[in-house]
Motif scaffolding. Structure first.
Motif, PDB file in Angstrom:
ATOM      1  N   SER A   1     -26.286  52.975  40.088  1.00 43.30           N
ATOM      2  CA  SER A   1     -27.745  52.914  40.915  1.00 43.30           C
ATOM      3  C   SER A   1     -27.705  52.882  42.118  1.00 43.30           C
ATOM      4  O   SER A   1     -26.378  52.806  42.898  1.00 43.30           O
ATOM      5  CB  SER A   1     -28.394  51.740  40.321  1.00 43.30           C
ATOM      6  N   ALA A   2     -28.874  53.084  42.722  1.00 41.95           N
ATOM      7  CA  ALA A   2     -28.974  52.793  44.344  1.00 41.95           C
ATOM      8  C   ALA A   2     -28.615  51.574  44.580  1.00 41.95           C
ATOM      9  O   ALA A   2     -28.855  50.710  43.832  1.00 41.95           O
ATOM     10  CB  ALA A   2     -30.383  53.324  44.793  1.00 41.95           C
ATOM     11  N   TRP A   3     -28.333  51.407  46.024  1.00 38.43           N
ATOM     12  CA  TRP A   3     -28.326  49.892  46.406  1.00 38.43           C
ATOM     13  C   TRP A   3     -29.588  49.328  46.735  1.00 38.43           C
ATOM     14  O   TRP A   3     -30.769  49.822  47.058  1.00 38.43           O
ATOM     15  CB  TRP A   3     -27.664  49.698  47.661  1.00 38.43           C
ATOM     16  N   HIS A   4     -29.609  48.154  46.394  1.00 40.96           N
ATOM     17  CA  HIS A   4     -30.974  47.109  46.449  1.00 40.96           C
ATOM     18  C   HIS A   4     -30.546  46.223  47.495  1.00 40.96           C
ATOM     19  O   HIS A   4     -29.552  45.244  47.003  1.00 40.96           O
ATOM     20  CB  HIS A   4     -31.455  46.693  45.142  1.00 40.96           C
ATOM     21  N   THR A   5     -31.405  45.791  48.454  1.00 37.93           N
ATOM     22  CA  THR A   5     -31.050  44.609  49.323  1.00 37.93           C
ATOM     23  C   THR A   5     -32.016  43.538  48.489  1.00 37.93           C
ATOM     24  O   THR A   5     -33.114  43.515  48.431  1.00 37.93           O
ATOM     25  CB  THR A   5     -31.694  44.826  50.793  1.00 37.93           C
TER      26      THR A   5
ATOM     27  N   THR B   1     -34.672  47.298  36.486  1.00 37.35           N
ATOM     28  CA  THR B   1     -34.732  48.310  37.656  1.00 37.35           C
ATOM     29  C   THR B   1     -33.836  49.254  37.893  1.00 37.35           C
ATOM     30  O   THR B   1     -33.902  50.485  38.042  1.00 37.35           O
ATOM     31  CB  THR B   1     -35.001  47.454  38.936  1.00 37.35           C
ATOM     32  N   PHE B   2     -32.651  48.871  37.885  1.00 39.82           N
ATOM     33  CA  PHE B   2     -31.559  49.641  37.717  1.00 39.82           C
ATOM     34  C   PHE B   2     -31.383  50.602  36.724  1.00 39.82           C
ATOM     35  O   PHE B   2     -31.055  51.848  36.730  1.00 39.82           O
ATOM     36  CB  PHE B   2     -30.085  48.987  37.939  1.00 39.82           C
TER      37      PHE B   2
ATOM     38  N   GLN C   1     -33.173  53.852  36.931  1.00 40.07           N
ATOM     39  CA  GLN C   1     -32.567  54.747  37.915  1.00 40.07           C
ATOM     40  C   GLN C   1     -31.221  55.649  36.969  1.00 40.07           C
ATOM     41  O   GLN C   1     -30.849  56.701  37.518  1.00 40.07           O
ATOM     42  CB  GLN C   1     -31.969  54.001  39.119  1.00 40.07           C
ATOM     43  N   LEU C   2     -30.785  55.143  36.085  1.00 42.43           N
ATOM     44  CA  LEU C   2     -29.511  55.566  35.588  1.00 42.43           C
ATOM     45  C   LEU C   2     -29.600  56.131  34.146  1.00 42.43           C
ATOM     46  O   LEU C   2     -29.020  57.220  34.094  1.00 42.43           O
ATOM     47  CB  LEU C   2     -28.555  54.221  35.227  1.00 42.43           C
TER      48      LEU C   2
ATOM     49  N   ARG D   1     -26.569  43.615  49.729  1.00 44.09           N
ATOM     50  CA  ARG D   1     -27.028  44.851  48.970  1.00 44.09           C
ATOM     51  C   ARG D   1     -26.328  44.901  47.489  1.00 44.09           C
ATOM     52  O   ARG D   1     -25.035  44.525  47.684  1.00 44.09           O
ATOM     53  CB  ARG D   1     -26.677  46.071  49.554  1.00 44.09           C
TER      54      ARG D   1
ATOM     55  N   ARG E   1     -25.915  46.531  43.260  1.00 44.55           N
ATOM     56  CA  ARG E   1     -25.846  47.798  42.713  1.00 44.55           C
ATOM     57  C   ARG E   1     -25.627  47.834  41.351  1.00 44.55           C
ATOM     58  O   ARG E   1     -24.494  46.990  41.103  1.00 44.55           O
ATOM     59  CB  ARG E   1     -25.624  49.074  43.219  1.00 44.55           C
TER      60      ARG E   1
ATOM     61  N   GLU F   1     -22.238  44.826  47.558  1.00 42.88           N
ATOM     62  CA  GLU F   1     -21.673  45.343  48.703  1.00 42.88           C
ATOM     63  C   GLU F   1     -20.405  44.908  49.570  1.00 42.88           C
ATOM     64  O   GLU F   1     -20.718  43.699  49.946  1.00 42.88           O
ATOM     65  CB  GLU F   1     -22.646  45.883  49.748  1.00 42.88           C
TER      66      GLU F   1
END
Length: 150
Positions: free
Chosen positions: A21-25, A72-73, A76-77, A105, A107, A133
């Protein structure tokens, strides 16, 4: 993003990675909202001043907050466009190997472990590995189950 239109396509993806997935802060506001929703107001999550002097040097996200990011992730996948619906069925195993400091962050790396056909469709077992991260350990590793109705 992987898109599955049929049960056969979904079953063929068993034991294959779905991607990352994209990174999430993770923000303090999110952690505070989770604390309010769950009633878990432990100081390591919600008191930045006290947490600064604590074992992590800052506030950390609740483990269950991290787990709650999986939907949420997942959006995206992958998607199962041919299904009438999908619902959470349960969790086989969840571990929180490393804390998530606020501001980090994260993911998800997900894979389908198995697809078991049912009269309504399928029970899908997945492994979600939520990375932090620059951390050698993941924040969360969860084996989840979903029912997908076709």
């Amino acid at each position: 993003m992987r898109v599955f239109e049929t049960l056969d396509e979904l079953a063929a993806a068993a034991e294959l990675p779905l991607g990352v997935s994209a990174w999430h802060t993770v923000t303090q506001e999110q952690v505070d909202q989770f604390a309010a929703a769950t009633g878990d107001h432990q100081w390591i999550h919600v008191d930045p001043d006290r947490a600064a002097a604590g074992p992590f040097g800052t506030t950390i996200a609740h483990g269950y907050f991290t787990l709650s990011l999986i939907p949420t992730f997942s959006e995206q996948l992958f998607a199962v466009t041919g299904a009438r619906m999908g619902v959470n069925y349960g969790t086989e195993k969840v571990r929180f190997p490393a804390p998530v400091p606020v501001g980090s962050r994260v993911r998800d790396m997900a894979e389908i472990l198995s697809v078991t056909r049912t009269p309504e469709g399928a029970r899908v077992a997945m492994r979600h590995t939520i990375e932090i991260e620059a951390s050698p350990k993941p924040a969360c590793v969860a084996d989840t189950l979903a029912l997908v109705v076709f």
